[in-house]
Design a protein around this motif. Structure first.
Motif, PDB file in Angstrom:
ATOM      1  N   LEU A  90       0.833  -1.212   0.000  1.00 49.88           N
ATOM      2  CA  LEU A  90       0.000   0.000   0.000  1.00 49.88           C
ATOM      3  C   LEU A  90       0.867   1.262   0.000  1.00 49.88           C
ATOM      4  N   ARG A  91       1.941   1.250   0.750  1.00 58.94           N
ATOM      5  CA  ARG A  91       2.828   2.421   0.763  1.00 58.94           C
ATOM      6  C   ARG A  91       3.445   2.643  -0.615  1.00 58.94           C
ATOM      7  N   ASP A  92       3.829   1.552  -1.263  1.00 56.86           N
ATOM      8  CA  ASP A  92       4.431   1.672  -2.592  1.00 56.86           C
ATOM      9  C   ASP A  92       3.422   2.168  -3.622  1.00 56.86           C
ATOM     10  N   ILE A  93       2.213   1.626  -3.593  1.00 58.29           N
ATOM     11  CA  ILE A  93       1.182   2.036  -4.551  1.00 58.29           C
ATOM     12  C   ILE A  93       0.841   3.508  -4.370  1.00 58.29           C
ATOM     13  N   ALA A  94       0.843   3.967  -3.139  1.00 55.52           N
ATOM     14  CA  ALA A  94       0.534   5.373  -2.867  1.00 55.52           C
ATOM     15  C   ALA A  94       1.546   6.315  -3.511  1.00 55.52           C
ATOM     16  N   GLN A  95       2.746   5.801  -3.814  1.00 54.61           N
ATOM     17  CA  GLN A  95       3.781   6.635  -4.418  1.00 54.61           C
ATOM     18  C   GLN A  95       3.743   6.632  -5.948  1.00 54.61           C
ATOM     19  N   LEU A  96       2.937   5.734  -6.538  1.00 48.76           N
ATOM     20  CA  LEU A  96       2.842   5.707  -8.003  1.00 48.76           C
ATOM     21  C   LEU A  96       2.034   6.907  -8.485  1.00 48.76           C
ATOM     22  N   PRO A  97       2.462   7.555  -9.575  1.00 46.79           N
ATOM     23  CA  PRO A  97       1.717   8.725 -10.068  1.00 46.79           C
ATOM     24  C   PRO A  97       0.384   8.331 -10.686  1.00 46.79           C
ATOM     25  N   ALA A  98      -0.594   9.187 -10.513  1.00 44.12           N
ATOM     26  CA  ALA A  98      -1.901   8.967 -11.133  1.00 44.12           C
ATOM     27  C   ALA A  98      -1.813   9.195 -12.635  1.00 44.12           C
ATOM     28  N   ALA A  99      -2.644   8.512 -13.382  1.00 47.16           N
ATOM     29  CA  ALA A  99      -2.719   8.732 -14.823  1.00 47.16           C
ATOM     30  C   ALA A  99      -3.341  10.092 -15.100  1.00 47.16           C
ATOM     31  N   ASP A 100      -3.226  10.565 -16.332  1.00 47.77           N
ATOM     32  CA  ASP A 100      -3.732  11.898 -16.643  1.00 47.77           C
ATOM     33  C   ASP A 100      -5.249  11.949 -16.790  1.00 47.77           C
ATOM     34  N   ASP A 101      -5.900  10.785 -16.871  1.00 43.24           N
ATOM     35  CA  ASP A 101      -7.355  10.778 -17.062  1.00 43.24           C
ATOM     36  C   ASP A 101      -8.102  10.114 -15.910  1.00 43.24           C
ATOM     37  N   ARG A 102      -7.416   9.812 -14.799  1.00 41.90           N
ATOM     38  CA  ARG A 102      -8.047   9.142 -13.663  1.00 41.90           C
ATOM     39  C   ARG A 102      -7.193   9.399 -12.420  1.00 41.90           C
ATOM     40  N   PRO A 103      -7.783   9.393 -11.251  1.00 43.12           N
ATOM     41  CA  PRO A 103      -7.027   9.732 -10.038  1.00 43.12           C
ATOM     42  C   PRO A 103      -6.300   8.546  -9.398  1.00 43.12           C
ATOM     43  N   PHE A 104      -5.821   7.634 -10.227  1.00 41.82           N
ATOM     44  CA  PHE A 104      -5.068   6.470  -9.755  1.00 41.82           C
ATOM     45  C   PHE A 104      -4.199   5.965 -10.905  1.00 41.82           C
ATOM     46  N   PRO A 105      -3.199   5.138 -10.623  1.00 41.33           N
ATOM     47  CA  PRO A 105      -2.290   4.683 -11.682  1.00 41.33           C
ATOM     48  C   PRO A 105      -2.986   3.791 -12.710  1.00 41.33           C
ATOM     49  N   ARG A 106      -2.374   3.690 -13.856  1.00 40.54           N
ATOM     50  CA  ARG A 106      -2.859   2.765 -14.878  1.00 40.54           C
ATOM     51  C   ARG A 106      -2.452   1.329 -14.542  1.00 40.54           C
ATOM     52  N   GLY A 107      -3.107   0.396 -15.203  1.00 39.63           N
ATOM     53  CA  GLY A 107      -2.752  -1.002 -15.012  1.00 39.63           C
ATOM     54  C   GLY A 107      -1.310  -1.280 -15.382  1.00 39.63           C
ATOM     55  N   ALA A 108      -0.804  -0.597 -16.408  1.00 39.22           N
ATOM     56  CA  ALA A 108       0.581  -0.804 -16.835  1.00 39.22           C
ATOM     57  C   ALA A 108       1.561  -0.410 -15.738  1.00 39.22           C
ATOM     58  N   ASP A 109       1.213   0.617 -14.963  1.00 38.08           N
ATOM     59  CA  ASP A 109       2.090   1.044 -13.872  1.00 38.08           C
ATOM     60  C   ASP A 109       2.143  -0.021 -12.778  1.00 38.08           C
ATOM     61  N   LEU A 110       0.995  -0.623 -12.476  1.00 41.53           N
ATOM     62  CA  LEU A 110       0.960  -1.688 -11.473  1.00 41.53           C
ATOM     63  C   LEU A 110       1.741  -2.900 -11.961  1.00 41.53           C
ATOM     64  N   LEU A 111       1.584  -3.225 -13.237  1.00 40.12           N
ATOM     65  CA  LEU A 111       2.306  -4.364 -13.814  1.00 40.12           C
ATOM     66  C   LEU A 111       3.810  -4.137 -13.745  1.00 40.12           C
ATOM     67  N   ALA A 112       4.249  -2.919 -14.062  1.00 36.98           N
ATOM     68  CA  ALA A 112       5.675  -2.600 -14.001  1.00 36.98           C
ATOM     69  C   ALA A 112       6.195  -2.737 -12.576  1.00 36.98           C
ATOM     70  N   TYR A 113       5.402  -2.280 -11.609  1.00 37.90           N
ATOM     71  CA  TYR A 113       5.787  -2.402 -10.203  1.00 37.90           C
ATOM     72  C   TYR A 113       5.898  -3.880  -9.807  1.00 37.90           C
ATOM     73  N   ALA A 114       4.909  -4.669 -10.170  1.00 37.45           N
ATOM     74  CA  ALA A 114       4.874  -6.081  -9.772  1.00 37.45           C
ATOM     75  C   ALA A 114       6.059  -6.851 -10.332  1.00 37.45           C
ATOM     76  N   THR A 115       6.453  -6.543 -11.554  1.00 36.82           N
ATOM     77  CA  THR A 115       7.535  -7.299 -12.181  1.00 36.82           C
ATOM     78  C   THR A 115       8.909  -6.870 -11.678  1.00 36.82           C
ATOM     79  N   THR A 116       9.007  -5.838 -10.848  1.00 40.85           N
ATOM     80  CA  THR A 116      10.279  -5.545 -10.185  1.00 40.85           C
ATOM     81  C   THR A 116      10.578  -6.588  -9.108  1.00 40.85           C
TER      82      THR A 116
END
Length: 268
Positions: A90-116
């Motif tokens: 949760l702390r890590d997700i809170a640091q991901l930037p929101a997408a330009d069309d929604r107030p939360f990250p895109r799925g691609a951002d979560l996928l990139a985080y998970a694959t680290t």
């Protein structure tokens, strides 16, 4: 906070359902108070002058409920979790930037985080609790009908709300993961094809079950909304997941790895 108040939320990871003006809302919030469906409304009609997503964050942050259940993933598969567990996620997700069309990250951002943390072993990795309930969503699938945006939105909501999260913490005002289709299956009701316009008779059967078997008092206006919209109905069904977790009325045992991957709450 009321021990008799439970919330159910039918969720979305898309940008459109969160816009302040939405002709066909798909994000709904239901409130059960004792034996009564006390409130049922789309996110666009939540109290507050902010963006609908922000208004939902504010509603959950207040904690004026025993439990609030959300039809969305609360965690990632074990291989893709950080060493610090769910709290660190949760702390890590809170640091991901929101997408330009929604107030939360895109799925691609979560996928990139998970694959680290680990490469994908399959296109649609699932958690044990999702396999337990035959949930088709995958938190890390970002193709057609993706689950990754869904998870990114929900994890952002949880992180910003700052509430206890079940099953890691069992406390008043907690957030709970649920899955309405699994709830319907547990009750022996149609659970695969009840969302289409042609499925109003199926939704009527489900609503009758809620009234006659679950003893839920439903106002005529709310009944019409549930007949019209499967999303509104799912919000009400989700609230029973909140009751299941809070009242220890779970239909199924938590999976063995719940401390890592969490659990889906289904009412007995």
């Amino acid at each position: 906070m009321s021990d008799a108040r439970f919330l159910g939320i039918d969720f979305s990871g898309g940008a459109g359902p969160w816009r302040p003006v939405c002709s066909k809302p798909t994000v709904w919030i239901a409130a059960l108070e004792g034996p009564r469906l006390a409130d049922l409304r789309p996110a666009q009609k939540l109290d507050g002058d902010s963006h609908p997503f922000d208004n939902l964050v504010a509603l959950l942050s207040e904690g004026r409920y025993r439990a609030a259940a959300i039809d969305a993933p609360f965690c990632l598969p074990e291989a893709h979790m950080p060493a610090g567990g769910h709290a660190q996620l949760l702390r890590d997700i809170a640091q991901l930037p929101a997408a330009d069309d929604r107030p939360f990250p895109r799925g691609a951002d979560l996928l990139a985080y998970a694959t680290t943390h680990a490469p994908l072993a399959s296109a649609k990795p699932t958690r044990l609790t999702e396999r337990q309930h035959n949930a088709t969503r995958s938190t890390l699938w970002n193709g057609s009908r993706p689950g990754a945006p869904f998870a990114a939105a929900c994890l952002t909501l949880i992180a910003r709300s700052q509430r206890p999260v079940w099953p890691w913490k069992d406390a008043p005002g907690m957030l709970v993961e649920t899955f309405p289709a699994a709830q319907l299956k547990a009750w022996g009701l149609p659970h695969a094809s009840y969302s289409d316009d042609e499925a109003r008779p199926t939704r009527a059967k489900i609503i009758t079950h809620l009234e006659e078997k679950q003893h839920l008092m439903i106002a005529p206006t709310d009944r019409r909304e549930m007949l019209r919209s499967a999303d509104a109905l799912d919000a009400v069904l989700a609230a029973f997941g909140a009751k299941a977790a809070a009242n220890r009325r779970l239909k199924f045992e938590k999976p063995d790895n719940w401390k890592t991957e969490g659990a889906i709450a289904i009412h007995a």
